[in-house]
Scaffold this active site. Structure first.
Site, short mmCIF file in Angstrom:
data_model
loop_
_atom_site.label_atom_id
_atom_site.label_comp_id
_atom_site.label_asym_id
_atom_site.label_seq_id
_atom_site.Cartn_x
_atom_site.Cartn_y
_atom_site.Cartn_z
N ASP A 1 16.32 55.83 57.08
CA ASP A 1 17.47 56.68 56.76
C ASP A 1 18.67 56.14 57.53
O ASP A 1 18.56 55.74 58.70
CB ASP A 1 17.16 58.13 57.17
CG ASP A 1 18.27 59.07 56.77
OD1 ASP A 1 18.16 59.66 55.69
OD2 ASP A 1 19.23 59.22 57.55
N ASN B 1 30.70 59.05 55.19
CA ASN B 1 31.32 59.52 53.94
C ASN B 1 32.58 60.32 54.22
O ASN B 1 33.62 60.16 53.56
CB ASN B 1 30.33 60.37 53.15
CG ASN B 1 29.49 59.53 52.20
OD1 ASN B 1 29.89 58.44 51.81
ND2 ASN B 1 28.32 60.04 51.84
N ASP C 1 29.05 54.37 49.34
CA ASP C 1 28.29 53.62 48.34
C ASP C 1 28.20 52.14 48.72
O ASP C 1 27.15 51.50 48.53
CB ASP C 1 28.96 53.75 46.97
CG ASP C 1 28.83 55.16 46.41
OD1 ASP C 1 27.97 55.92 46.92
OD2 ASP C 1 29.56 55.49 45.45
N GLU D 1 20.81 58.83 51.25
CA GLU D 1 20.83 57.68 52.16
C GLU D 1 19.41 57.31 52.61
O GLU D 1 19.24 56.57 53.57
CB GLU D 1 21.69 58.00 53.39
CG GLU D 1 21.13 59.06 54.32
CD GLU D 1 21.50 60.48 53.89
OE1 GLU D 1 21.43 61.38 54.73
OE2 GLU D 1 21.88 60.68 52.70
#
Length: 584
Positions: free
Chosen positions: A460, A468, A477, A503
């Site tokens: 992760d 973000n 992204d 993620e």
């Protein structure tokens, strides 16, 4: 000799054989009746011996009951047996089939019975009313038992002798029956053989004038080339034979023309069936590689007498790549130099294309058929025929094959694209959750079957929400794409790198131990840590990942393996992130 005399003469052997068979049957039946009668008498004697023993046993039982109870009613079996057994002895003695040894046994049996009556039974009966103790003492003396045991021995010996004689009679009767069957079978076989020989001889004599004509008619009816039938016999027969010969010549000529047309039609139908089978096989294929293997097997059969290759455009459409090949090796043209691709039609027959130059470096005769489907050029089907091949026929067959192959390749390409879309994550190109779950189920089953290891790495991206929120979703992204690329580069062959969602990433590792999976996880962590990420010219800072490693235990399930890896991942998060934790 007239025909009726010949027919009567032919029947004489049958009548003689029937008479002989009747005599054999009569004699065999007489012998069997005699043996069966002897067996019946022996059975009657056995029944008489058993009845005699039964009477004596009843007499002894009655005397013993009287001595014990003292009631005269118990003597009824004794008196009944005393009355009955002399008649049985007399019947046995009067039997004419008894041997001297059997009569000696009967005399000893008679003497023992009389001795038992005189010395045992009657004294016990007389003593019981006034002297019961004396009668009981006589019973206890065992003299009666010894006499009856001797009687049973004589009866058993006589019974064994009669039984052996009965078995011998039965065996003799069975042998006579088998002999009778054999004799009748031989007579039937001889009769059948004589019937066949007589029938064949008579048929030959009666049908000889028509044999040649019948054979010729049969050959014509069976579609064989029949020679001329010899004209012989009466005038009517010669006329019939001449007419038959002329008719046969015309039929043979017409049949040859029909057979040639039917052969060509059958060959064409068989070829079309094979082409249809190729279409069915290509529809059942699951991938382009599998379709190429099918075409490698099928094209030499559909295009006999050729060497060839199936070429497909690469992704950039500047090269032609081998998809299938058969026969002798052939060079591959480039798309720019192939006249078939330029003109969009089959090219290469010198007789049909006298003005077209060959492809560079191509000196042999060849045929090239472009593969089109829905306005898209897929590739090229290229063959080199043998010197004796019919080029026009090959050109027609090549066009038919090219159409079927183009449709099949277009279908496989579409199927491959749809499959990749269904199992791939559109952003990262890694496998999605559905494909991961299918591979996990298959990996667990394989691990249980073989006893090999199965490991799972769950990772992760650390602080992804903050990334973000700070730089925007496009930057997030971009980070996902770079991390997935690092994971894909380090994933060993046969593994399944996947993005289940968000993620989170997963790496399924068949045949890898926990130690190997932990080492690989450390490599992934280091590779991600070394990334320098930027987006729109702005540095995104250092990106790290936390990883959890788990290995399938004996008898474990896929769900348990995923839970163990997730728990190890959570432990890595709680431990400060940017680290690898191995599940216990």
């Amino acid at each position: 000799m007239r025909l009726r005399h010949l027919l009567l003469l032919a029947q004489l052997p049958f009548w003689a054989l029937l008479l002989i068979a009747f005599l054999i049957l009569q004699t065999g039946l007489d012998r069997r009746v005699q043996v069966l009668e002897q067996s019946r008498v022996t059975r009657t004697q056995l029944e008489g011996v058993n009845a005699l023993l039964t009477h004596v046993v009843d007499m002894e039982t009655g005397v013993r009951g009287y001595v014990i109870a003292g009631q005269p009613s118990f003597l009824e079996p004794y008196y009944r047996g005393e009355t009955a057994y002399p008649a049985v002895l007399k019947a046995l003695s009067d039997s004419g089939t008894l041997r001297d040894g059997d009569r000696a046994h009967l005399n000893r049996i008679r003497g023992i019975i009389q001795q038992w009556q005189t010395e045992v039974a009657r004294p016990e009966i007389q003593a019981r009313p006034d002297r019961p103790e004396a009668a009981t003492a006589m019973v206890r003396s065992g003299q009666g038992k010894r006499l009856l045991d001797g009687l049973r021995t004589e009866v058993e010996t006589l019974t064994q002798a009669l039984t052996a004689r009965l078995q011998a009679s039965d065996q003799q009767a069975q042998r006579q029956l088998d002999l009778l069957r054999l004799e009748l079978g031989v007579a039937a076989g001889v009769l059948l053989l004589l019937s066949v020989l007589t029938t064949l001889g008579a048929a030959r004599l009666l049908t000889r004038p028509l044999t040649a004509l019948g054979r010729g008619a049969q050959q014509v009816s069976e579609q064989q080339d029949a020679g001329a039938v010899t004209e012989q016999g009466p005038r009517e027969y010669r006329d019939l034979t001449g007419t038959f010969n002329r008719m046969t010549e015309r039929i043979v000529e017409a049949r040859r023309a029909t057979d040639h047309a039917a052969h060509e039609l059958a060959s064409r139908n068989a070829w079309l069936r094979d082409l249809s089978r190729l279409s069915d096989a290509m529809q059942a294929a699951r991938s382009l590689d599998e379709g190429g293997e099918i075409l490698t097997r099928a094209l030499p059969h559909l295009l006999p007498g050729t060497s060839g290759q199936l070429l497909q455009h690469n992704a950039s459409r500047n090269l032609l790549l081998h998809a299938a090949q058969w026969g002798d090796p052939m060079g591959s043209p480039t798309p720019d130099h192939c006249w078939a691709l330029r003109r969009g039609e089959t090219q290469g027959d010198p007789a049909d294309e006298p003005f077209m130059p060959p492809c560079p470096g191509q000196s042999d005769t060849y045929l090239c058929a472009p593969l089109f489907s829905h306005g898209e050029t897929l590739g090229l089907l290229r063959v080199r025929p043998d010197p004796h091949t019919d080029l026009p026929a090959l050109r027609g067959a090549l066009n038919d094959v090219a159409r079927q192959v183009a449709l099949a390749l277009a279908s496989l390409r579409l199927q491959d694209r749809l499959l990749q879309q269904s199992i791939r994550d559109p952003l990262t190109g890694l496998y999605n959750r559905r494909h991961l779950e299918a591979q996990l189920t298959a990996g667990v089953a394989a691990a249980h079957a073989t006893g090999g290891p199965l490991s799972l790495i769950a990772l992760d991206i650390d602080h992804f929400k903050r990334l973000n929120d700070t730089f925007g979703h496009d930057a997030g992204d971009a980070a996902l794409v770079r991390v997935s690329a690092a994971l894909r580069d380090l994933a060993p062959a046969g593994s399944t790198p996947a993005r289940p969602g968000g993620e989170e990433f997963t790496l399924l590792l068949p045949h890898m131990t926990q130690a190997g999976a932990a080492a690989l996880a450390e490599q992934v962590r280091t590779a991600v840590e070394d990334l320098h990420l930027t987006h729109d010219g702005l540095p995104l800072g250092q990106v790290t990942v936390s990883l959890g490693v788990a290995t399938l235990p004996a008898g474990g399930t896929g769900d348990a393996l995923v839970v163990a890896a997730d728990q190890a991942l959570y432990a890595a998060k709680r431990g400060g992130r940017n680290r690898v934790v191995t599940a216990a």
